[in-house]
Design a protein around this motif. Structure first.
Motif, short mmCIF file in Angstrom:
data_model
loop_
_atom_site.label_atom_id
_atom_site.label_comp_id
_atom_site.label_asym_id
_atom_site.label_seq_id
_atom_site.Cartn_x
_atom_site.Cartn_y
_atom_site.Cartn_z
N PHE A 56 0.83 -1.21 0.00
CA PHE A 56 0.00 0.00 0.00
C PHE A 56 0.87 1.26 0.00
N LEU A 57 1.91 1.28 0.81
CA LEU A 57 2.78 2.46 0.87
C LEU A 57 3.53 2.66 -0.45
N SER A 58 3.92 1.57 -1.09
CA SER A 58 4.56 1.68 -2.40
C SER A 58 3.57 2.22 -3.43
N LEU A 59 2.34 1.72 -3.38
CA LEU A 59 1.31 2.18 -4.31
C LEU A 59 0.97 3.65 -4.07
N ALA A 60 0.95 4.06 -2.83
CA ALA A 60 0.67 5.47 -2.51
C ALA A 60 1.75 6.38 -3.09
N GLN A 61 2.97 5.85 -3.21
CA GLN A 61 4.07 6.65 -3.75
C GLN A 61 4.07 6.67 -5.27
N THR A 62 3.86 5.50 -5.90
CA THR A 62 3.94 5.44 -7.37
C THR A 62 2.64 5.84 -8.04
N ARG A 63 1.51 5.59 -7.35
CA ARG A 63 0.16 5.86 -7.88
C ARG A 63 -0.09 5.07 -9.17
N ASN A 64 0.53 3.89 -9.25
CA ASN A 64 0.43 3.07 -10.45
C ASN A 64 0.59 1.60 -10.07
N PHE A 65 -0.46 0.79 -10.36
CA PHE A 65 -0.42 -0.62 -9.98
C PHE A 65 0.69 -1.36 -10.70
N SER A 66 0.90 -1.08 -11.97
CA SER A 66 1.90 -1.79 -12.75
C SER A 66 3.30 -1.54 -12.22
N ARG A 67 3.61 -0.28 -11.98
CA ARG A 67 4.95 0.06 -11.48
C ARG A 67 5.18 -0.51 -10.09
N THR A 68 4.15 -0.43 -9.22
CA THR A 68 4.29 -0.97 -7.88
C THR A 68 4.49 -2.48 -7.93
N ALA A 69 3.77 -3.17 -8.81
CA ALA A 69 3.94 -4.62 -8.95
C ALA A 69 5.38 -4.96 -9.32
N LEU A 128 -9.33 2.39 0.25
CA LEU A 128 -8.13 3.21 0.44
C LEU A 128 -7.67 3.87 -0.85
N VAL A 129 -8.04 3.29 -1.99
CA VAL A 129 -7.56 3.75 -3.29
C VAL A 129 -8.75 4.07 -4.18
N ASP A 130 -8.70 5.24 -4.82
CA ASP A 130 -9.71 5.62 -5.81
C ASP A 130 -9.23 5.13 -7.16
N ARG A 131 -9.85 4.07 -7.66
CA ARG A 131 -9.41 3.46 -8.91
C ARG A 131 -10.08 4.07 -10.14
N SER A 132 -10.90 5.11 -9.94
CA SER A 132 -11.61 5.72 -11.07
C SER A 132 -10.78 6.79 -11.77
N THR A 133 -9.63 7.13 -11.23
CA THR A 133 -8.78 8.17 -11.82
C THR A 133 -7.47 7.55 -12.28
N TYR A 134 -6.77 8.27 -13.17
CA TYR A 134 -5.43 7.85 -13.60
C TYR A 134 -4.55 9.09 -13.72
N PRO A 135 -3.43 9.17 -12.99
CA PRO A 135 -2.99 8.17 -12.03
C PRO A 135 -3.99 8.07 -10.87
N LEU A 136 -3.98 6.91 -10.20
CA LEU A 136 -4.90 6.71 -9.10
C LEU A 136 -4.57 7.67 -7.96
N ILE A 137 -5.54 7.90 -7.09
CA ILE A 137 -5.33 8.75 -5.91
C ILE A 137 -5.83 8.00 -4.69
N LEU A 138 -5.37 8.42 -3.52
CA LEU A 138 -5.86 7.84 -2.29
C LEU A 138 -7.20 8.47 -1.92
N THR A 139 -8.07 7.68 -1.37
CA THR A 139 -9.32 8.20 -0.83
C THR A 139 -9.01 8.96 0.45
N PRO A 140 -9.95 9.73 0.99
CA PRO A 140 -9.70 10.39 2.29
C PRO A 140 -9.28 9.38 3.36
#
Length: 298
Positions: free
Chosen positions: A9-22, A47-59
């Motif tokens: 989750f912390l890696s995803l919060a930084q990259t905002r990209n599922f592919s790169r985090t994977a 925790l993650v808003d998947r409707s945007t690109y790059p993704l953003i964290l929800t509140p």
């Protein structure tokens, strides 16, 4: 709740990209997605808003990100303190590929003892993926690895430093015939393909061999006589005359000097790689710092 979920989750919060985090986390994208979903189920909120690109964290994700970062910091600090108490302060845990562990590491360590004093080392042979993961997860102090610009080690340069210890040539070899020439030599021909002792394609040396063949600029004709992911096994097969093998030069120094193996192709069939030692800059082991300063001063 698995601690890896927090790290994902912390890696995803930084990259905002599922592919790169994977890629960074050395997992498939589908596995990463399942783990994030599992974490959200444990938290009880998206925790993650998947409707945007790059993704953003929800509140909720922003609040949880701060808590997760602090939790990971406390856990890592506690683990580091306990490990230091529970082990020889002079012991360094080193993860390395099998070939480097067998051929390069012993001579390198002898030189270190002669120049920098007594340093105890625990070597942990593993494949490249597991070696890198061991460093990232804090299970070793040092990573000993090959490096080539076309086969990079994916580590964050702001968190991991390296020093170059030397170079390694991977070259084709064969047993000699009665005249001393290679029994099997490149490039072979359509009518007389070479029996080749090759690497499993998914292995590190398998990818090295792919790069050698693609860069040679010349067609190569061979049949696969034997396949393995370990250079030492291919070396044994080559010595008994089963075919041509691409081997790291450090593993066949004696055999080349004694004429039991000979070079079986020109420079276009070889590849030179850097030998690097990596460390995490967050690791505060005093023995590691002493060794690192010695290596940097050379």
């Amino acid at each position: 709740m698995d601690i890896k979920w927090l790290e994902d989750f912390l890696s995803l919060a930084q990259t905002r990209n599922f592919s790169r985090t994977a890629d960074d986390r050395h997992v498939t994208q589908s596995a990463l997605s399942r783990r994030i979903r599992a974490l959200e189920a444990w938290v009880g909120a998206d925790l993650v808003d998947r409707s945007t690109y790059p993704l953003i964290l929800t509140p909720a994700g922003k609040v949880f990100s701060n808590s997760a970062s602090e939790a990971m910091r406390l856990l890592n600090d506690a683990r580091a303190q306990l490990r230091v108490r529970g082990q020889d302060e002079n012991l360094l845990r080193i993860s390395a590929g099998h070939t480097l562990s067998l051929n390069f590491f012993p001579m390198w360590l002898n030189g270190i003892h002669a120049q920098a004093g007594d340093i105890h080392a625990s070597i942990m042979p593993a494949n490249v993926h597991d070696s890198v993961l061991s460093l990232v997860e804090g299970n070793c102090d040092l990573l000993l690895s090959y490096y080539h610009a076309e086969l990079p080690v994916e580590l964050d340069a702001s968190r991991y430093a390296y020093v170059s210890l030397g170079s390694e040539v991977v070259l084709p070899v064969s047993v000699p015939n009665r005249e001393g020439a290679p029994t099997y030599s490149l490039p072979g021909s359509k009518h007389h393909p070479i029996p080749c002792l090759t690497y499993i394609k998914a292995s590190f040396f398998g990818r090295v061999l792919d790069r050698i063949l693609s860069r040679s600029g010349q067609a190569c004709y061979f049949t696969c006589a034997y396949e393995s992911d370990m250079a030492e096994l291919l070396k044994r097969m080559a010595l008994t005359g089963h075919g041509l093998a691409w081997l790291p030069e450090s593993s066949i120094v004696r055999e080349l000097a004694e004429g039991r193996l000979v070079r079986a192709g020109g420079d276009q069939w070889s590849m030179t790689m850097d030998i690097r030692l990596y460390r995490s800059m967050d690791n505060k082991n005093t023995t590691l710092d002493r060794l690192w300063q010695h290596l940097l001063s050379r």
